[in-house]
Design a protein around this motif. Structure first.
Motif, mmCIF file in Angstrom:
data_model
loop_
_atom_site.group_PDB
_atom_site.id
_atom_site.type_symbol
_atom_site.label_atom_id
_atom_site.label_comp_id
_atom_site.label_asym_id
_atom_site.label_seq_id
_atom_site.Cartn_x
_atom_site.Cartn_y
_atom_site.Cartn_z
ATOM 1 N N MET B 77 0.772 -1.223 0.065
ATOM 2 C CA MET B 77 0.080 -0.028 -0.050
ATOM 3 C C MET B 77 0.821 1.250 0.044
ATOM 4 O O MET B 77 0.424 2.366 -0.391
ATOM 5 C CB MET B 77 -0.666 0.158 1.238
ATOM 6 C CG MET B 77 -1.711 -1.296 1.372
ATOM 7 S SD MET B 77 -2.875 -1.505 0.188
ATOM 8 C CE MET B 77 -4.181 -0.179 0.621
ATOM 9 N N GLU B 78 1.987 1.309 0.531
ATOM 10 C CA GLU B 78 2.767 2.307 0.728
ATOM 11 C C GLU B 78 4.313 2.029 0.983
ATOM 12 O O GLU B 78 4.591 0.666 1.174
ATOM 13 C CB GLU B 78 2.246 3.097 1.881
ATOM 14 C CG GLU B 78 2.291 2.281 3.261
ATOM 15 C CD GLU B 78 1.884 3.060 4.619
ATOM 16 O OE1 GLU B 78 1.739 4.403 4.425
ATOM 17 O OE2 GLU B 78 1.999 2.568 5.509
ATOM 18 N N PRO B 79 5.204 3.214 0.902
ATOM 19 C CA PRO B 79 6.572 2.618 0.964
ATOM 20 C C PRO B 79 6.902 2.064 2.355
ATOM 21 O O PRO B 79 6.027 2.365 3.311
ATOM 22 C CB PRO B 79 7.360 4.118 0.829
ATOM 23 C CG PRO B 79 6.271 4.800 0.254
ATOM 24 C CD PRO B 79 4.994 4.362 0.528
ATOM 25 N N ASP B 80 7.702 1.159 2.378
ATOM 26 C CA ASP B 80 7.947 0.223 3.601
ATOM 27 C C ASP B 80 9.629 0.124 3.656
ATOM 28 O O ASP B 80 10.142 0.028 2.806
ATOM 29 C CB ASP B 80 7.289 -1.080 3.704
ATOM 30 C CG ASP B 80 7.357 -1.743 4.825
ATOM 31 O OD1 ASP B 80 8.406 -2.005 5.277
ATOM 32 O OD2 ASP B 80 6.137 -1.850 5.587
ATOM 33 N N PRO B 81 10.090 0.213 4.894
ATOM 34 C CA PRO B 81 11.636 0.169 4.979
ATOM 35 C C PRO B 81 12.061 -1.346 4.757
ATOM 36 O O PRO B 81 13.305 -1.598 4.318
ATOM 37 C CB PRO B 81 11.992 0.265 6.470
ATOM 38 C CG PRO B 81 10.810 0.847 7.028
ATOM 39 C CD PRO B 81 9.480 0.755 6.187
ATOM 40 N N ARG B 82 11.085 -2.432 4.739
ATOM 41 C CA ARG B 82 11.552 -3.515 4.148
ATOM 42 C C ARG B 82 11.864 -3.967 2.677
ATOM 43 O O ARG B 82 12.567 -4.738 2.360
ATOM 44 C CB ARG B 82 10.421 -4.713 4.324
ATOM 45 C CG ARG B 82 10.190 -4.950 5.849
ATOM 46 C CD ARG B 82 9.040 -5.872 6.159
ATOM 47 N NE ARG B 82 7.932 -5.546 5.329
ATOM 48 C CZ ARG B 82 6.803 -5.967 5.064
ATOM 49 N NH1 ARG B 82 6.695 -7.258 5.304
ATOM 50 N NH2 ARG B 82 5.703 -5.583 4.623
ATOM 51 N N ARG B 83 11.263 -2.698 1.761
ATOM 52 C CA ARG B 83 11.592 -2.670 0.465
ATOM 53 C C ARG B 83 12.653 -1.631 0.152
ATOM 54 O O ARG B 83 11.969 -0.263 0.244
ATOM 55 C CB ARG B 83 10.363 -2.675 -0.699
ATOM 56 C CG ARG B 83 9.550 -3.883 -0.218
ATOM 57 C CD ARG B 83 8.326 -3.755 -1.048
ATOM 58 N NE ARG B 83 7.566 -2.698 -0.873
ATOM 59 C CZ ARG B 83 6.730 -2.651 0.219
ATOM 60 N NH1 ARG B 83 6.348 -3.759 0.864
ATOM 61 N NH2 ARG B 83 5.768 -1.508 0.285
ATOM 62 N N GLY B 84 13.726 -1.491 0.217
ATOM 63 C CA GLY B 84 14.687 -0.309 0.071
ATOM 64 C C GLY B 84 14.928 -0.020 -1.414
ATOM 65 O O GLY B 84 14.904 -0.970 -2.154
ATOM 66 N N MET B 85 15.073 1.044 -1.734
ATOM 67 C CA MET B 85 15.216 1.541 -2.949
ATOM 68 C C MET B 85 16.549 2.386 -3.210
ATOM 69 O O MET B 85 16.948 3.320 -2.270
ATOM 70 C CB MET B 85 14.047 2.733 -3.598
ATOM 71 C CG MET B 85 14.106 3.261 -4.979
ATOM 72 S SD MET B 85 13.115 2.098 -5.954
ATOM 73 C CE MET B 85 12.478 3.238 -7.147
#
Ligand code: ADP
Ligand code: MG
Lengths: 286, 259
Positions: B77-85
């Motif tokens: 749903m929204e950015p999450d620290p588990r998925r880093g860019m």
């Protein structure tokens, strides 16, 4: 929106001395100062030549002015109403400059942040300030005297007005133009919503905010003479106005020189603070 | 990959339309992709074929027009620290030193101070920036900046690292070294990486899987497993075979479309 930006700055703090060549280093450190003095010295020479050769009789010679400056500063030469009063006038002006500037910053910073970040606030307030901004500070003089009376409060109000717009506009510009990527970077690192204001918006806007403060302080010194035309007994503006009414040109020139030097030192100080706080910014000198 | 484990990422029939000056743009059309933990997936394709859009949907920066993206079975749903860019232009915080950039995530998560310090020092060493720990981003080279960007994502315990042409702006030598380092980090951690590039060589060198995308509208053309043993030899005939095969797939959209 047009925003005035300070030019990239000229001076940078002296480099650390190279080992083994202190004299060479001293020479290198003195060079910018020597170059900066060329134009003022030429002007002084021209002033001296023009007045000693009596091209004009309306302006005193540099030597006379210097003598008067000493009397103005410490007294003991002419012993008139202005002898030894420099510090009193300087402090009176400084309190108005810094007081008006501080109040302007106190109002303009939160207001600028609000206008820059909240769309509704922008739509309500921005047109109003755009409309008020072109009115020069001098045009406010009569109204200010009616509202605040003759005296220090009027001077204070004009300094406030002078410093207000550059701080406001640069703050708006700064908080509005934060690189969108930085918000994405912050949110994928777990900093979302309101927390982004302190951790992204404010630091990112700091260079613009600082530019606004520097311009604002410069303008505060700029309008102090106008502010003190409102009939205050003390202050460098008052000294200049008195000098004019008494036809004492040397007094006018002394007042001008003191304002110039005080404004210059004040700018160097705020610049040094800014350079320290913005040492991370490639557009500011560290 | 162990097919028994549930997928870390699932992209199901994702479409994404943008409206640009009143015209709809189909940036992504019916993209489906399943990625398991620990995979290194490369996305390649000409510019404009929706690679960034797909990555940004996985990151949570964009929401799909239709379809859904799931992490461990839960909708993104929204950015999450588990998925880093990791962005191509780094997007480091210019007012923070290398150390403080790396500490940004752990601080946002309000971890204990001592733990933040230990984490920072560990990742500063991992990306070899010990000497530059107190430098500001503008004092670093492009390669060093990208190392910081990688470190700050890792310091945040990201499970998935999304990289959008991360080495695209770097010179060839720096790029090769960072590719090595990235593979090294990937091997040592149990990271899942989605790596966007427009270089076929880079994709074959890095990826366990290469997803080929084609434009107009952006879609997934094929999903190719790369079984070449690592470290991969760019000049080997096997490498060249894969390159030729992928090149053909990349240009397949020029062929007449089947209705
Ligand atoms: N925010 C946006 N608004 C409008 N169009 C966009 C936006 N983002 C991407 N697009 C369009 O979507 C298409 C795919 O873009 P993108 O995912 O960036 O491609 P790639 O990364 O493969 O080069 C392009 O045609 C691009 O112009
Ligand atoms: Mg892209």
């Amino acid at each position: 929106m047009s925003v005035t930006k300070a030019s990239p700055d000229e001076t940078s703090p002296a480099a650390t001395p190279a080992a083994g060549a202190p004299l060479q280093w001293l020479a290198r450190a003195m060079k910018p100062m020597a170059l900066a003095l060329v134009v003022p010295l030429l002007l002084l020479a021209f002033w001296h030549i023009a007045t000693t050769n009596r091209w004009t009789r309306l302006i005193p010679t540099p030597a006379d002015t210097a003598e008067y400056m000493v009397d103005f500063a410490v007294g003991g030469i002419y012993d008139d109403a202005f002898s030894g009063t420099l510090l009193t006038h300087l402090l009176a002006s400084m309190s108005r400059v810094y007081g008006g500037f501080a109040l302007a910053a106190l109002v303009a910073l939160p207001l600028g942040i609000l206008i820059g970040r909240v769309a509704t606030a922008r739509m309500v307030l921005d047109p109003f300030f755009q409309l008020m901004r072109p009115i020069p500070v001098t045009a406010w003089l009569p109204l200010s005297m009616i509202l605040f009376g003759l005296g220090a409060r009027s001077a204070f109000a004009l300094v406030f007005l002078g410093a207000f717009y550059p701080i406001l506009l640069n703050t708006i510009f700064g908080v509005k133009n934060v690189d969108g990527k930085l918000f994405e970077a912050a949110s994928m690192l777990g900093c979302r919503g309101k927390a982004q204001f302190y951790r992204v918006v404010l630091p990112a806007a700091l260079p613009s905010i600082f530019t606004g403060l520097r311009l604002g302080l410069g303008l505060a010194w700029f309008v102090i003479v106008v502010g003190e035309m409102t009939g205050v007994p003390q202050g460098l503006g008052a000294v200049i106005m008195d000098g004019r009414t008494l036809s004492r040109t040397e007094l006018v020139i002394c007042g001008m020189i003191v304002i110039g030097v005080a404004g210059f030192i004040s700018d160097r100080i705020i610049l040094a603070i800014g350079n320290y706080l913005l040492r991370w910014s490639p557009n500011h000198h560290g | 990959m162990a097919d028994a484990s549930p997928p870390i990422l699932q992209i199901k029939d994702v479409c994404k339309d943008f409206v640009l000056q009143g015209q709809p743009i189909h940036a992504l059309s019916n993209a489906s992709l399943t990625i398991h933990k620990g995979e290194f997936v490369c996305l390649i394709g000409a510019s404009g074929c929706g690679k960034s859009t797909l990555l940004r949907i996985v990151a949570g920066f964009e929401t799909p027009t239709s379809g859904e993206a799931l992490m461990w079975g839960m909708p993104i749903m929204e950015p999450d620290p588990r998925r880093g860019m990791v962005f191509q232009d780094y997007a480091l915080f210019p007012w923070l030193t290398v150390r403080d950039n790396i500490a940004f995530g752990p601080r946002a998560a309000r971890r204990p101070k001592a733990e933040i310090r230990d984490t920072c020092e560990r990742f500063i060493d991992m990306v070899g920036l010990r000497r530059f720990a107190d430098a500001y981003p503008h004092q670093l080279s492009g390669g060093m900046r990208q190392r910081v960007a990688i470190a700050r994502v890792l310091a945040n315990d990201a499970e998935v690292v999304l990289m959008d042409e991360p080495f695209g702006a770097l010179d060839a030598m720096t790029r090769e070294r960072l590719q090595e380092e990235l593979l090294d980090i990937w091997r040592r951690t149990k990271l899942t990486v989605i790596f966007v590039t427009h270089s076929i060589e880079e994709a074959i060198y890095l990826g366990g899987r290469i997803v080929v995308m084609t434009p107009g509208p952006g879609r997934i053309e094929s999903d190719n497993e790369v079984t070449l043993p690592r470290p991969r030899d760019v000049s080997s005939p096997e490498f060249n075979d894969v390159r030729r095969m992928l090149s053909a797939r990349l240009h397949s959209h020029h062929a007449p479309k089947v209705a």
